[in-house]
Design a protein around this motif. Structure first.
Motif, PDB file in Angstrom:
ATOM      1  N   LEU A  95       1.307  19.137  30.134  1.00  0.00           N
ATOM      2  CA  LEU A  95      -0.101  19.063  30.506  1.00  0.00           C
ATOM      3  C   LEU A  95      -0.905  20.268  30.034  1.00  0.00           C
ATOM      4  CD1 LEU A  95       0.419  17.674  34.110  1.00  0.00           C
ATOM      5  CD2 LEU A  95      -0.693  16.462  32.233  1.00  0.00           C
ATOM      6  N   GLY A  96      -0.239  21.236  29.403  1.00  0.00           N
ATOM      7  CA  GLY A  96      -0.932  22.406  28.864  1.00  0.00           C
ATOM      8  C   GLY A  96      -1.528  23.304  29.929  1.00  0.00           C
ATOM      9  N   LEU A  97      -0.790  23.519  31.024  1.00  0.00           N
ATOM     10  CA  LEU A  97      -1.326  24.259  32.163  1.00  0.00           C
ATOM     11  C   LEU A  97      -0.715  25.639  32.346  1.00  0.00           C
ATOM     12  CD1 LEU A  97      -1.390  21.319  34.732  1.00  0.00           C
ATOM     13  CD2 LEU A  97      -3.344  22.271  33.479  1.00  0.00           C
ATOM     14  N   ALA A  98       0.154  26.057  31.445  1.00  0.00           N
ATOM     15  CA  ALA A  98       0.905  27.297  31.642  1.00  0.00           C
ATOM     16  C   ALA A  98      -0.003  28.514  31.848  1.00  0.00           C
ATOM     17  CB  ALA A  98       1.837  27.536  30.452  1.00  0.00           C
ATOM     18  N   ARG A  99      -1.122  28.559  31.147  1.00  0.00           N
ATOM     19  CA  ARG A  99      -2.022  29.712  31.244  1.00  0.00           C
ATOM     20  C   ARG A  99      -3.011  29.604  32.401  1.00  0.00           C
ATOM     21  NH1 ARG A  99      -3.671  30.878  24.888  1.00  0.00           N
ATOM     22  NH2 ARG A  99      -1.540  31.187  24.105  1.00  0.00           N
ATOM     23  N   LEU A 100      -2.946  28.513  33.129  1.00  0.00           N
ATOM     24  CA  LEU A 100      -3.923  28.265  34.187  1.00  0.00           C
ATOM     25  C   LEU A 100      -3.326  28.306  35.586  1.00  0.00           C
ATOM     26  CD1 LEU A 100      -5.694  25.186  32.523  1.00  0.00           C
ATOM     27  CD2 LEU A 100      -6.359  27.597  32.353  1.00  0.00           C
ATOM     28  N   LEU A 101      -2.046  28.602  35.700  1.00  0.00           N
ATOM     29  CA  LEU A 101      -1.345  28.434  36.975  1.00  0.00           C
ATOM     30  C   LEU A 101      -1.895  29.303  38.103  1.00  0.00           C
ATOM     31  CD1 LEU A 101       2.359  28.130  35.744  1.00  0.00           C
ATOM     32  CD2 LEU A 101       0.810  26.305  36.490  1.00  0.00           C
ATOM     33  N   LYS A 102      -2.482  30.453  37.770  1.00  0.00           N
ATOM     34  CA  LYS A 102      -2.995  31.350  38.805  1.00  0.00           C
ATOM     35  C   LYS A 102      -4.477  31.111  39.107  1.00  0.00           C
ATOM     36  CE  LYS A 102       0.357  35.041  37.902  1.00  0.00           C
ATOM     37  NZ  LYS A 102       0.550  36.473  37.557  1.00  0.00           N
ATOM     38  N   ARG A 103      -5.077  30.193  38.392  1.00  0.00           N
ATOM     39  CA  ARG A 103      -6.491  29.904  38.624  1.00  0.00           C
ATOM     40  C   ARG A 103      -6.657  28.944  39.797  1.00  0.00           C
ATOM     41  NH1 ARG A 103      -9.426  29.122  32.706  1.00  0.00           N
ATOM     42  NH2 ARG A 103      -8.588  31.019  31.725  1.00  0.00           N
ATOM     43  N   TYR A 104      -7.910  28.855  40.280  1.00  0.00           N
ATOM     44  CA  TYR A 104      -8.261  27.929  41.345  1.00  0.00           C
ATOM     45  C   TYR A 104      -9.079  26.778  40.745  1.00  0.00           C
ATOM     46  CZ  TYR A 104      -6.570  31.360  44.665  1.00  0.00           C
ATOM     47  OH  TYR A 104      -5.757  32.208  45.370  1.00  0.00           O
ATOM     48  N   PRO A 105      -9.127  25.632  41.425  1.00  0.00           N
ATOM     49  CA  PRO A 105      -9.818  24.465  40.863  1.00  0.00           C
ATOM     50  C   PRO A 105     -11.233  24.748  40.362  1.00  0.00           C
ATOM     51  CG  PRO A 105      -8.548  23.782  42.754  1.00  0.00           C
ATOM     52  CD  PRO A 105      -8.424  25.284  42.682  1.00  0.00           C
ATOM     53  N   GLU A 106     -11.984  25.576  41.092  1.00  0.00           N
ATOM     54  CA  GLU A 106     -13.366  25.849  40.688  1.00  0.00           C
ATOM     55  C   GLU A 106     -13.454  26.590  39.357  1.00  0.00           C
ATOM     56  OE1 GLU A 106     -14.025  30.063  43.120  1.00  0.00           O
ATOM     57  OE2 GLU A 106     -15.053  28.252  43.782  1.00  0.00           O
ATOM     58  N   GLN A 107     -12.346  27.157  38.916  1.00  0.00           N
ATOM     59  CA  GLN A 107     -12.315  27.888  37.659  1.00  0.00           C
ATOM     60  C   GLN A 107     -11.878  27.015  36.480  1.00  0.00           C
ATOM     61  OE1 GLN A 107      -9.557  30.857  39.346  1.00  0.00           O
ATOM     62  NE2 GLN A 107     -11.124  32.419  38.960  1.00  0.00           N
ATOM     63  N   LEU A 108     -11.726  25.721  36.705  1.00  0.00           N
ATOM     64  CA  LEU A 108     -11.235  24.799  35.684  1.00  0.00           C
ATOM     65  C   LEU A 108     -12.331  23.840  35.235  1.00  0.00           C
ATOM     66  CD1 LEU A 108      -7.841  23.720  37.309  1.00  0.00           C
ATOM     67  CD2 LEU A 108      -8.250  25.656  35.776  1.00  0.00           C
ATOM     68  N   SER A 109     -12.200  23.355  34.014  1.00  0.00           N
ATOM     69  CA  SER A 109     -13.064  22.278  33.543  1.00  0.00           C
ATOM     70  C   SER A 109     -12.638  20.969  34.195  1.00  0.00           C
ATOM     71  CB  SER A 109     -12.966  22.155  32.020  1.00  0.00           C
ATOM     72  OG  SER A 109     -11.674  21.670  31.648  1.00  0.00           O
ATOM     73  N   GLY A 110     -13.463  19.929  34.032  1.00  0.00           N
ATOM     74  CA  GLY A 110     -13.117  18.631  34.589  1.00  0.00           C
ATOM     75  C   GLY A 110     -11.824  18.092  34.020  1.00  0.00           C
ATOM     76  N   GLY A 111     -11.642  18.219  32.715  1.00  0.00           N
ATOM     77  CA  GLY A 111     -10.413  17.750  32.086  1.00  0.00           C
ATOM     78  C   GLY A 111      -9.188  18.482  32.582  1.00  0.00           C
ATOM     79  N   GLN A 112      -9.330  19.798  32.778  1.00  0.00           N
ATOM     80  CA  GLN A 112      -8.207  20.586  33.295  1.00  0.00           C
ATOM     81  C   GLN A 112      -7.880  20.193  34.728  1.00  0.00           C
ATOM     82  OE1 GLN A 112      -9.960  24.424  32.595  1.00  0.00           O
ATOM     83  NE2 GLN A 112      -8.874  24.742  30.666  1.00  0.00           N
ATOM     84  N   GLN A 113      -8.907  19.965  35.548  1.00  0.00           N
ATOM     85  CA  GLN A 113      -8.661  19.543  36.930  1.00  0.00           C
ATOM     86  C   GLN A 113      -7.940  18.201  36.977  1.00  0.00           C
ATOM     87  OE1 GLN A 113     -11.627  20.266  40.096  1.00  0.00           O
ATOM     88  NE2 GLN A 113     -12.980  21.002  38.475  1.00  0.00           N
ATOM     89  N   GLN A 114      -8.327  17.278  36.094  1.00  0.00           N
ATOM     90  CA  GLN A 114      -7.679  15.973  36.114  1.00  0.00           C
ATOM     91  C   GLN A 114      -6.243  16.072  35.634  1.00  0.00           C
ATOM     92  OE1 GLN A 114      -7.580  13.575  37.914  1.00  0.00           O
ATOM     93  NE2 GLN A 114      -9.324  12.294  37.291  1.00  0.00           N
ATOM     94  N   ARG A 115      -5.950  16.984  34.712  1.00  0.00           N
ATOM     95  CA  ARG A 115      -4.552  17.205  34.304  1.00  0.00           C
ATOM     96  C   ARG A 115      -3.726  17.687  35.492  1.00  0.00           C
ATOM     97  NH1 ARG A 115      -4.385  20.267  28.465  1.00  0.00           N
ATOM     98  NH2 ARG A 115      -5.940  19.024  27.383  1.00  0.00           N
ATOM     99  N   VAL A 116      -4.291  18.593  36.275  1.00  0.00           N
ATOM    100  CA  VAL A 116      -3.589  19.082  37.466  1.00  0.00           C
ATOM    101  C   VAL A 116      -3.365  17.938  38.449  1.00  0.00           C
ATOM    102  CG1 VAL A 116      -3.671  20.664  39.430  1.00  0.00           C
ATOM    103  CG2 VAL A 116      -4.527  21.417  37.201  1.00  0.00           C
TER     104      VAL A 116
END
Length: 224
Positions: free
Chosen positions: A133-154
């Motif tokens: 899902l390409g989330l390795a660099r985002l693991l410490k972020r919170y939902p509000e710090q993500l784009s819509g596409g990134q949130q849906q991947r999570v």
């Protein structure tokens, strides 16, 4: 239904009405459908045709007036609220248009939330989901710090982390632009194929529906 694969979901004669302005409004008028293990099915239909109602009934979030829903050999009509909640927790993955991530949890904790509740957390599968899902660099972020596409991947990763029997997705790309929608749905299809679970997608997009194994249309409360 996919030939040779066992049905994970069977819906027979499903009817549902709602009371509005003093009269009963029939939403579902006798729906029959089946989804097999490893099969992806797109459910289309005009606005108000009952697509979301059908998904909510399958998920045990509401009860049908008439008919039967069998999930993994279990009839939902025979279960109480606690039984339906347990089945939803243990055997279903749910993805919605609004993502529904927990804002106070990091991406990493959102991803593991469902599998830990279901007591089926698999660290190796979790690592594969993060990578795919390409989330390795985002693991410490919170939902509000993500784009819509990134949130849906999570959200997709969270739903698939317990390796559910059936993934239900209600317009999961409705808030995404076309390119991001294509990318997110392709990832979902690949991961569903990897787990072998059934996949029932509600979408208004004929283009996205055509990428799944089978398309069915809900019209006037029945499968056309």
């Amino acid at each position: 239904m996919a030939s040779g694969n066992r049905p994970v979901l069977t819906v027979t004669g499903l009817k549902k009405s709602y009371r509005s302005a003093g009269e009963d409004i029939a939403v579902l008028r006798g729906v029959n459908l089946a989804v097999a293990a490893g099969e992806s099915v797109a459910l289309t239909g005009e606005s108000g045709s009952g697509k979301s109602t059908l998904l909510h009934l399958i998920a045990g979030l509401d009860a049908a007036d008439v008919g039967e829903i069998i999930l993994d050999g279990v009839s939902l009509s025979e279960l109480g609220d606690a039984g339906r909640a347990a089945l939803r927790r243990d055997r279903l993955g749910l993805v919605f248009q609004q993502f529904n991530l927990i804002p106070s949890l990091t991406v990493a904790d959102n991803l593991t939330f469902q599998s830990r509740i279901a007591r089926r957390h698999d660290p190796k599968w979790q690592e594969e989901l993060v990578e795919r899902l390409g989330l390795a660099r985002l693991l410490k972020r919170y939902p509000e710090q993500l784009s819509g596409g990134q949130q849906q991947r999570v959200a997709i990763g969270r739903a698939l982390a317990p390796k559910p029997l059936l993934l239900l997705a209600d317009e999961p790309t409705g808030n995404l632009d076309e390119d991001t929608a294509d990318e997110v749905l392709a990832l979902a299809r690949d991961l569903v194929a990897r787990t072998g679970c059934g996949f029932l997608l509600v979408t208004h997009s004929a283009r996205l529906a055509a990428t799944l194994d089978r398309q069915i249309n809900l019209h006037a409360g029945v499968i056309a």
